[in-house]
Write a protein that holds these residues in place. Structure first.
Motif, PDB file in Angstrom:
ATOM      1  N   MET A 156       7.118  11.250  -5.352  1.00  0.00           N
ATOM      2  CA  MET A 156       6.339  11.347  -4.259  1.00  0.00           C
ATOM      3  C   MET A 156       7.157  11.241  -3.171  1.00  0.00           C
ATOM      4  N   VAL A 213       3.713  -8.110  -8.481  1.00  0.00           N
ATOM      5  CA  VAL A 213       4.471  -7.541  -9.383  1.00  0.00           C
ATOM      6  C   VAL A 213       5.607  -8.541  -9.700  1.00  0.00           C
ATOM      7  N   PHE A 245      13.420  -3.222  -2.751  1.00  0.00           N
ATOM      8  CA  PHE A 245      11.840  -3.237  -2.503  1.00  0.00           C
ATOM      9  C   PHE A 245      11.525  -3.635  -1.073  1.00  0.00           C
ATOM     10  N   MET A 299       6.655   3.750 -11.347  1.00  0.00           N
ATOM     11  CA  MET A 299       7.681   3.549 -10.246  1.00  0.00           C
ATOM     12  C   MET A 299       8.481   4.928 -10.189  1.00  0.00           C
ATOM     13  N   TRP A 341      -0.083  12.596   2.525  1.00  0.00           N
ATOM     14  CA  TRP A 341       0.219  13.773   2.717  1.00  0.00           C
ATOM     15  C   TRP A 341       1.422  14.251   1.947  1.00  0.00           C
ATOM     16  N   PRO A 396       0.214   1.660   3.120  1.00  0.00           N
ATOM     17  CA  PRO A 396       0.841   1.474   2.068  1.00  0.00           C
ATOM     18  C   PRO A 396       2.237   0.322   2.074  1.00  0.00           C
ATOM     19  N   GLY A 434       4.287  -4.972  -4.689  1.00  0.00           N
ATOM     20  CA  GLY A 434       5.418  -5.121  -5.353  1.00  0.00           C
ATOM     21  C   GLY A 434       6.317  -6.449  -5.336  1.00  0.00           C
ATOM     22  N   GLY A 441      -7.324  11.044  -5.919  1.00  0.00           N
ATOM     23  CA  GLY A 441      -6.821   9.602  -5.601  1.00  0.00           C
ATOM     24  C   GLY A 441      -7.743   8.736  -6.389  1.00  0.00           C
ATOM     25  N   TRP A 442      -7.086   7.437  -6.489  1.00  0.00           N
ATOM     26  CA  TRP A 442      -7.641   6.418  -7.572  1.00  0.00           C
ATOM     27  C   TRP A 442      -9.074   6.042  -6.719  1.00  0.00           C
ATOM     28  N   MET A 474       0.026  11.300  -7.186  1.00  0.00           N
ATOM     29  CA  MET A 474      -0.373  10.240  -6.236  1.00  0.00           C
ATOM     30  C   MET A 474      -1.604   9.457  -7.099  1.00  0.00           C
ATOM     31  N   GLY A 480      13.840   3.062  -3.897  1.00  0.00           N
ATOM     32  CA  GLY A 480      12.959   3.049  -5.142  1.00  0.00           C
ATOM     33  C   GLY A 480      13.777   3.472  -6.389  1.00  0.00           C
ATOM     34  N   GLY A 527      -1.418   5.473  -7.967  1.00  0.00           N
ATOM     35  CA  GLY A 527      -2.526   4.543  -7.458  1.00  0.00           C
ATOM     36  C   GLY A 527      -3.241   3.898  -8.663  1.00  0.00           C
TER      37      GLY A 527
HETATM   38  C1  HEM Z   1       9.618   1.937  -7.085  1.00  0.00           C
HETATM   39  C2  HEM Z   1       8.558   1.493  -6.548  1.00  0.00           C
HETATM   40  C3  HEM Z   1       7.408   2.232  -5.786  1.00  0.00           C
HETATM   41  C4  HEM Z   1       7.510   3.584  -5.088  1.00  0.00           C
HETATM   42  C5  HEM Z   1       8.830   4.256  -4.911  1.00  0.00           C
HETATM   43  C6  HEM Z   1       6.237   3.736  -4.445  1.00  0.00           C
HETATM   44  C7  HEM Z   1       5.844   5.059  -4.028  1.00  0.00           C
HETATM   45  C8  HEM Z   1       4.612   5.290  -3.313  1.00  0.00           C
HETATM   46  C9  HEM Z   1       4.349   6.536  -2.564  1.00  0.00           C
HETATM   47  C10 HEM Z   1       5.445   7.407  -1.894  1.00  0.00           C
HETATM   48  C11 HEM Z   1       3.013   6.343  -2.485  1.00  0.00           C
HETATM   49  C12 HEM Z   1       2.290   7.421  -1.656  1.00  0.00           C
HETATM   50  C13 HEM Z   1       2.380   7.058   0.014  1.00  0.00           C
HETATM   51  C14 HEM Z   1       1.344   7.899   0.807  1.00  0.00           C
HETATM   52  O1  HEM Z   1       0.296   7.965   1.026  1.00  0.00           O
HETATM   53  O2  HEM Z   1       2.146   9.085   1.312  1.00  0.00           O
HETATM   54  C15 HEM Z   1       2.210   5.300  -3.025  1.00  0.00           C
HETATM   55  C16 HEM Z   1       0.958   5.035  -2.970  1.00  0.00           C
HETATM   56  C17 HEM Z   1       0.395   4.100  -3.777  1.00  0.00           C
HETATM   57  N1  HEM Z   1       1.236   3.209  -4.329  1.00  0.00           N
HETATM   58 FE1  HEM Z   1       3.212   2.983  -4.764  1.00  0.00          FE
HETATM   59  N2  HEM Z   1       5.272   2.807  -4.950  1.00  0.00           N
HETATM   60  C18 HEM Z   1       5.919   1.843  -5.593  1.00  0.00           C
HETATM   61  C19 HEM Z   1       5.639   0.725  -6.300  1.00  0.00           C
HETATM   62  C20 HEM Z   1       4.032   0.616  -6.316  1.00  0.00           C
HETATM   63  C21 HEM Z   1       3.467  -0.768  -6.862  1.00  0.00           C
HETATM   64  C22 HEM Z   1       4.321  -1.925  -7.391  1.00  0.00           C
HETATM   65  C23 HEM Z   1       2.322  -0.661  -6.548  1.00  0.00           C
HETATM   66  C24 HEM Z   1       1.337  -1.565  -6.981  1.00  0.00           C
HETATM   67  C25 HEM Z   1       1.493  -2.473  -7.953  1.00  0.00           C
HETATM   68  C26 HEM Z   1       1.863   0.490  -6.142  1.00  0.00           C
HETATM   69  C27 HEM Z   1       0.638   1.016  -5.593  1.00  0.00           C
HETATM   70  C28 HEM Z   1       0.415   2.109  -4.832  1.00  0.00           C
HETATM   71  C29 HEM Z   1      -0.943   2.473  -4.556  1.00  0.00           C
HETATM   72  C30 HEM Z   1      -2.326   1.873  -5.066  1.00  0.00           C
HETATM   73  C31 HEM Z   1      -0.881   3.718  -3.746  1.00  0.00           C
HETATM   74  C32 HEM Z   1      -2.019   4.511  -3.295  1.00  0.00           C
HETATM   75  C33 HEM Z   1      -2.312   5.732  -3.815  1.00  0.00           C
HETATM   76  C34 HEM Z   1      -3.579   6.347  -2.867  1.00  0.00           C
HETATM   77  O3  HEM Z   1      -3.113   6.618  -1.428  1.00  0.00           O
HETATM   78  O4  HEM Z   1      -4.279   6.941  -3.413  1.00  0.00           O
HETATM   79  N3  HEM Z   1       3.043   1.143  -5.707  1.00  0.00           N
HETATM   80  N4  HEM Z   1       3.496   4.501  -3.725  1.00  0.00           N
END
Ligand code: HEM
Ligand SMILES: [Cu+2]
Length: 488
Positions: free
Chosen positions: A34, A383, A417, A28, A436, A371, A379, A113-114, A53, A454, A57
């Protein structure tokens, strides 16, 4: 003997939950970094953004799977005997995989990326050297092997206990008119996940091996479109299955708290059968923009995406309402989390259904809308179920007692959230692209709102995690007392 075996499983579950909660908090923090960068509040180099990122992911999907597996093992072991060594084997393979992945990203600049989409890893191998790319791909492969071992073992156990995976999916009741109720929901859900996820992981492993061979010997090339099919079949199914494992705790907790058993009636069994089938079919919604994919495949992707989560979601949400309706349910942390998580899951499915429409997808798919969708259901769905289960586990096996702080943390978690998810969906609406590092000035407002939300979500997650660790102190003692009681 029996209770010893279950105690070892409980220890494994406790350990997994400890790892899960700490990693969740760390990931987180990466998420907020990010957003701070996209919102121009803190600047990190672009490549650092992509590393973050990639780890966010990979780490989030991986940890949701680990938390989900802990839930699945904990409840399944109530019904059938399980060998805890298999659970630990998966845990150890996962941890080795994670160390390799971390080394690849932060030691060797891997930042693709993942989703490791071929031939990206090969390109980055040429720029940053092969070590990073190979470490990442082998690390993921190892993770996949761990899960395959676990699923094959569970399949063998279910076949032994129920006489086949068809039987543990309730086919006797659906097709052969058997009366009464099918296997416990935990068994039905596990069977679904075994079938879907083994298929997905095998597809992913094929794509990983292709990439690895290509990096070692660039003369071996592969059809990138086939690789994309395999990769997204894996990514879609693996991410989806996290909720199908985690949802088991919704059934168990709500039925325990209301004193009403959650029975596998025919509608429930049919829904899970449909979801098994649909989950395998619909990954092509990730390829709606690829004009070379046959049209019929895209139509399948679109039509069945609408239908995919619906059956299980409907029977689960409806079942949750019915089981609680006019019952003397005790509302504490666990039951409230389960109830809210149902809401998060349903809410998260709506933007996905919109995005799975081909015309909309062409405009929306590479925006932050996507996303926005999966952050809602992961989330506030997966989660939230995991956090709720942590509390339930601790209350049952450890010494957790509800306090006002817990209630406060739940409200903070869900309120903020929704803020993160809302800010992503809004960014999608104003066409902010996903993935991006740099955002135009007109997009940064939504990033800043997301970042602030966040930070509050992290505070809530830290409260959940600390409370969990403190409550765990007594896990050994309590189980000893309980097993003494069951002996006497
Ligand atoms: C405090 C909580 C969270 C924040 C602030 C956060 C923030 C972000 C941000 C900024 C991105 C990139 C978005 C973009 O493409 O510009 C991202 C991607 C992602 N997040 Fe989160 N996230 C949070 C929680 C979670 C949770 C709980 C999960 C899953 C269990 C998750 C899974 C993912 C995945 C799979 C990606 C895609 C990465 C990719 O594009 O390769 N995130 N998140
Ligand atoms: Cu998908």
């Amino acid at each position: 003997m029996e209770s010893n075996a279950r105690n070892s499983i409980k220890k494994g579950v406790a350990l997994s939950l400890m790892i899960t909660s700490v990693v969740l908090v760390l990931m987180m923090i990466f998420g907020v970094i990010m957003l701070l960068n996209q919102g121009n509040m803190v600047k990190i180099p672009a490549q650092m953004f992509y590393k973050v990122m990639t780890i966010h992911g990979t780490g989030m999907i991986g940890i949701a799977a680990l938390g989900g597996s802990a839930i699945m093992w904990y409840y399944l072991s109530k019904y059938i005997h399980l060998n805890h060594k298999i659970f630990f084997a998966n845990l150890i393979l996962s941890l080795i995989g994670v160390v390799m992945i971390l080394t690849a990203i932060f030691g060797f600049n891997f930042s693709d990326g993942w989703t490791f989409l071929y031939p990206l890893p090969s390109f980055s191998a040429k720029i940053y050297g092969t070590t990073g790319a190979l470490l990442f791909l082998f690390g993921l492969l190892l993770l996949g092997v761990g899960y395959l071992v676990m699923y094959f073992y569970l399949a063998a156990r279910l076949i032994k206990e129920y006489g086949g995976l068809g039987k543990s999916l309730g086919w006797d009741y659906i097709f052969r008119g058997k009366k009464g109720y099918g296997p416990p929901p935990a068994v039905v859900a596990t069977t679904m996940v075994i079938i879907a996820n083994s298929t997905g992981i095998l597809a992913g492993a094929t794509a990983l091996v292709e990439s690895i061979i290509n990096i070692i010997n660039p003369n071996f090339t592969f059809n990138p479109m086939l690789a994309k099919h395999l990769t997204y079949a894996f990514g879609h199914i693996f991410a989806n299955c996290t909720i199908y494992m985690a949802v088991i705790t919704v059934y168990e907790v709500l039925s325990e708290y209301t004193g009403r058993p959650w029975k596998s009636n025919k509608a429930f069994l049919i829904a899970w059968n449909f979801s098994t089938l649909f989950t395998l079919m619909i990954y092509t919604h990730h390829l709606l923009m690829d004009f070379a994919v046959p049209r019929w495949m895209l139509i399948i992707g679109q039509v069945f995406s609408y239908a995919n989560e619906l059956p299980v979601m409907v029977v689960t949400a409806y079942g949750a309402l019915m089981i609680v309706f006019r019952s003397a349910v005790k509302w504490d942390f666990a039951s409230s989390m389960m109830f809210l998580a149902m809401f998060g899951w349903v809410a998260g499915a709506v933007p996905a259904i919109i995005d799975a429409t081909i015309v909309v997808n062409h405009v929306m798919h590479n925006t932050k809308w996507v996303p926005g969708h999966f952050h809602t259901y992961m989330g506030m769905g997966v989660v939230a179920m995991i956090f709720g289960f942590m509390y339930y586990f601790n209350k049952t096996e450890g010494s957790q007692r509800q306090t006002g702080l817990d209630k406060f943390a739940i409200s903070i978690y869900f309120f903020f959230f929704s803020g993160i998810a809302g800010s992503f969906l809004y960014a999608g609406k104003i066409s902010a692209p996903r993935r991006w590092a740099e955002h135009l000035p007109e997009w940064t407002g939504s990033d800043q709102v997301g970042a602030i939300c966040g930070i509050f979500v992290i505070v809530a997650a830290i409260i959940f995690t600390t409370r969990f660790f403190i409550g765990l102190k007594n896990v050994g003692k309590q189980t000893e007392q309980k097993s003494l009681k069951s002996v006497s």
